[in-house]
Design a protein around this motif. Structure first.
Motif, mmCIF file in Angstrom:
data_model
loop_
_atom_site.group_PDB
_atom_site.id
_atom_site.type_symbol
_atom_site.label_atom_id
_atom_site.label_comp_id
_atom_site.label_asym_id
_atom_site.label_seq_id
_atom_site.Cartn_x
_atom_site.Cartn_y
_atom_site.Cartn_z
ATOM 1 N N CYS A 1 13.506 -20.130 62.024
ATOM 2 C CA CYS A 1 12.728 -19.773 63.202
ATOM 3 C C CYS A 1 12.344 -18.292 63.163
ATOM 4 C CB CYS A 1 13.513 -20.100 64.475
ATOM 5 S SG CYS A 1 12.519 -19.899 65.958
ATOM 6 N N CYS B 1 9.436 -20.827 72.440
ATOM 7 C CA CYS B 1 9.534 -21.789 71.330
ATOM 8 C C CYS B 1 8.175 -22.472 71.144
ATOM 9 C CB CYS B 1 10.599 -22.821 71.657
ATOM 10 S SG CYS B 1 10.508 -24.329 70.694
ATOM 11 N N ALA B 2 7.736 -22.569 69.877
ATOM 12 C CA ALA B 2 6.422 -23.142 69.592
ATOM 13 C C ALA B 2 6.459 -24.670 69.516
ATOM 14 C CB ALA B 2 5.893 -22.566 68.280
ATOM 15 N N ASN B 3 7.617 -25.263 69.615
ATOM 16 C CA ASN B 3 7.795 -26.726 69.489
ATOM 17 C C ASN B 3 7.453 -27.238 68.095
ATOM 18 O OD1 ASN B 3 8.513 -27.266 72.255
ATOM 19 N ND2 ASN B 3 6.380 -26.909 72.795
ATOM 20 N N CYS B 4 7.459 -26.346 67.103
ATOM 21 C CA CYS B 4 6.988 -26.724 65.766
ATOM 22 C C CYS B 4 7.940 -27.651 65.029
ATOM 23 C CB CYS B 4 6.762 -25.466 64.924
ATOM 24 S SG CYS B 4 8.300 -24.589 64.537
ATOM 25 N N GLY B 5 9.229 -27.631 65.388
ATOM 26 C CA GLY B 5 10.184 -28.534 64.740
ATOM 27 C C GLY B 5 10.651 -28.084 63.367
ATOM 28 N N CYS C 1 12.861 -25.994 62.840
ATOM 29 C CA CYS C 1 14.320 -25.910 62.937
ATOM 30 C C CYS C 1 14.959 -27.281 62.679
ATOM 31 C CB CYS C 1 14.730 -25.368 64.305
ATOM 32 S SG CYS C 1 13.936 -26.240 65.676
HETATM 33 FE FE1 SF4 Z 1 11.843 -22.044 66.470
HETATM 34 FE FE2 SF4 Z 1 12.490 -24.624 66.415
HETATM 35 FE FE3 SF4 Z 1 11.073 -23.636 68.455
HETATM 36 FE FE4 SF4 Z 1 9.942 -23.903 66.018
HETATM 37 S S1 SF4 Z 1 10.694 -25.550 67.363
HETATM 38 S S2 SF4 Z 1 9.795 -22.131 67.375
HETATM 39 S S3 SF4 Z 1 11.700 -23.401 64.690
HETATM 40 S S4 SF4 Z 1 13.188 -23.107 67.925
#
Ligand code: SF4
Ligand code: HC1
Length: 562
Positions: free
Chosen positions: A154, A187-191, A193
């Motif tokens: 992240c 958080c970008a919700n990109c996944g 992580c």
């Molecule tokens: Fe960070 Fe996970 Fe949010 Fe993406 S989804 S920004 S990796 S916490």
């Protein structure tokens, strides 16, 4: 160079390498858990220990030096690794059978490899509340093994730094700062992580039940759209090679699940090119709000809203292809087919977790209903296939339904970094010059380099473009925003093929192979330019009028949140 002895063999190796790297090059497998190459090299799990001049040391953080004698396997090492694993497992809930990672968990695999049949270290286990606040990501800290892979990804790959270790010792927990929840922060919700997590502490929000319910409801007309990147990855869950192009099997499988129509996000990717291409043409003509920046990646949109709100005027007002599809699936499609739009239920299959968030954004209801009802990740759809007993590998090849399933090669390459740019240039060049493009393939914007650039001359004007993927590269490219006319940014490394909802493992190798699969798909299409898509042309004639028309604006464009 330095001279070492590795498992009794004398070797001369580069001096700036670690023992782990040198061993891998020599074909010796050392198990790892917290290690992620160049991203998380912290030596905390102690699973990779080896003997170095008689002392037990973690291989991933110990550099080689002159005269080292390294042993990678011995009873002592096996015992040390077992103890490390048992200690980790002693504070891990034994919920393997009900865990989202059952069958592909790295801890489970190591426990099996090491033949761990009982835990000798019994004691208290830590307990925390799961975080269910995000529309995309579920965090279950009880399952977290504190490897910090999510924290590093992240921060370093995505440049967001949403997650951090809090508290100390036994109470240590990985959370957003100040105990906030994921749904409340930047958080970008990109996944990404989730893809980094070796266990089930991070997963996508499971929406499969909603889809089973809709499929079982006789009053619902359930249609599905599949994102470009899903056709080159879902086969992996069933043992196929990464990058295998399984479009036909995907269609057949979706029909067997009971979807009434199987359509394609690639169709609205072509439509996006028409709208966004004309937006670019307008801005170039008027020399205003340049560079134009792409808007199809919802993780990227959330990121710019949080971190660079003053640049929002550069973002294309186009909705993403997924949202354009939803708006048409509940207007144009039912109108033409005598269906009540109220009965239409739209499911998206996406490589992406942020798409679950995107469908809830303001304005994503321009059809008069929520335009897309549910988003499934590639992994979730694969689970549904398994639950339905579908033998995916042996399915026949079937075709998409008409009309919303007809697309071009330009639509399919949206799923890899550089693809939106390439598709847009194919169309912008021909629309602006009225001439046929000499070569369709823009090699400069292909590949996995973090930031790619290219210059193309259109009607005597030099157009400079940039492509960035992975949000840390978005930070970088925005530092030089004035250098460009057009920028493509995708939140995930590799673009959607590397999305946070893709099969495990999603790494550089699988990303590269999936991208190759999409470029093959592009080549196999007879039509490879969005403006030549016959159904897109018909849609403009019958329904929308022309690109950027009033109706287009109403259904296909949106605004952003400051
Ligand atoms: Fe960070 Fe996970 Fe949010 Fe993406 S989804 S920004 S990796 S916490
Ligand atoms: Fe993507 Fe897109 S390419 S964003 O990566 O523009 O998710 O695959 O569906 O919407 O078309 C994702 C992929 C996807 C959209 C398209």
């Amino acid at each position: 160079k330095v001279n070492i002895t590795l498992d009794g063999k004398s070797l001369t190796v580069d001096k700036d390498k670690t023992i782990l790297e040198v061993a891998r090059e020599a074909g010796i497998k050392i198990p790892t858990l917290c290690y992620l190459e160049e991203i998380n090299e912290i030596g905390s799990c102690r699973v990779c220990v080896v003997e170095v001049n008689g002392k037990i040391q973690p291989a991933c953080v110990t550099p080689v030096s002159e005269g080292l004698e390294i042993t990678t396997t011995s009873p002592r090492i096996r015992e040390a690794r077992r103890i490390s694993l048992e200690l980790i497992i002693s504070d891990h809930p034994m919920e393997c059978l009900t865990c989202s990672r059952n069958g592909n968990c790295e801890l489970q695999r190591l426990a099996e490899d090491f033949g761990i049949s009982e835990i000798t270290y019994e004691g208290e286990q830590s307990h925390f509340e799961p975080d269910l606040s995000s529309p995309s990501i579920v965090r279950d800290p009880d399952k977290c093994i504190l490897c910090r892979r999510c924290v590093s990804v992240c921060e370093q790959v995505q440049g967001v730094a949403a997650l951090t270790p809090n508290e100390r010792g036994f109470s240590t927990i990985i959370t957003p700062a100040f105990g906030q929840k994921l749904g409340e922060i930047a958080c970008a919700n990109c996944g990404q992580c989730i893809n980094a997590c070796p266990v089930g502490a991070l997963s996508e929000k499971d929406d499969t039940e909603k889809v089973w319910e809709a499929l079982a409801n006789p009053d619902k007309h359930v249609v599905v759209q599949t994102a470009p990147a899903v056709r080159v990855s879902i086969g992996e869950v069933f043992g196929m090679k990464p990058g295998s192009l399984v479009t036909g099997k995907l269609m057949a499988g979706l029909r067997r699940l009971g979807f009434d129509k199987v359509f394609d996000t690639n169709f609205t990717a072509d439509l996006t090119i028409m709208e966004e291409g004309h937006e670019l043409i307008e801005r170039l003509k008027n020399n205003e709000r340049l560079p134009l920046i792409t808007s199809c990646s919802p993780g990227w949109i959330k990121f710019i809203e949080h971190f660079y709100p003053s640049y929002l005027e550069h973002i294309s007002s186009c909705k993403s292809p997924q949202q354009m599809f939803g708006a048409l699936a509940k207007t144009y499609y039912p109108e033409n087919n005598g269906i009540d739009p109220e009965d239409v239920f739209v499911v998206s299959v996406m490589p992406c977790t942020a798409k679950k968030f995107e469908i809830t954004r303001p304005g994503m209801d321009s059809s008069g209903y929520q335009d897309v009802d549910v988003v499934l990740t590639t992994r979730e759809l694969a689970k549904m296939f398994k639950q339905a007993g579908i033998d995916f590998v042996n399915l026949p090849d079937e075709e998409y339904d008409k009309p919303l399933g007809i697309s071009t090669g330009a639509g399919t390459i949206f799923g890899t970094t550089g693809g939106v740019m390439e598709a847009a240039l194919r169309t912008a060049y021909e629309v602006l010059t009225g001439e046929e493009l000499p070569g369709l393939e823009f090699e400069d914007v292909r590949g996995l380099e973090g930031i790619k650039e290219c210059e193309i001359e259109i009607n005597g004007q030099k157009i400079k473009v940039a492509v960035a993927h992975g949000l840390s590269n978005a930070h970088k490219v925005l530092q030089n925003i004035d250098d460009y006319h057009f920028i493509e940014i995708m939140a995930c490394p590799g673009g959607c093929v590397g999305g946070g909802g893709q099969p495990y493992p999603t790494n550089e190798e699988t990303i590269r192979l999936r991208a190759q699969g999409l470029y093959r798909d592009d080549k196999e299409h007879q039509i490879r330019k969005s403006h030549e898509n016959p159904v897109v042309k018909k849609l403009y004639e019958e329904f929308l009028g022309k690109p950027l028309s009033h109706k287009s604006h109403e259904l296909l464009h949106t605004g952003y949140v400051v």
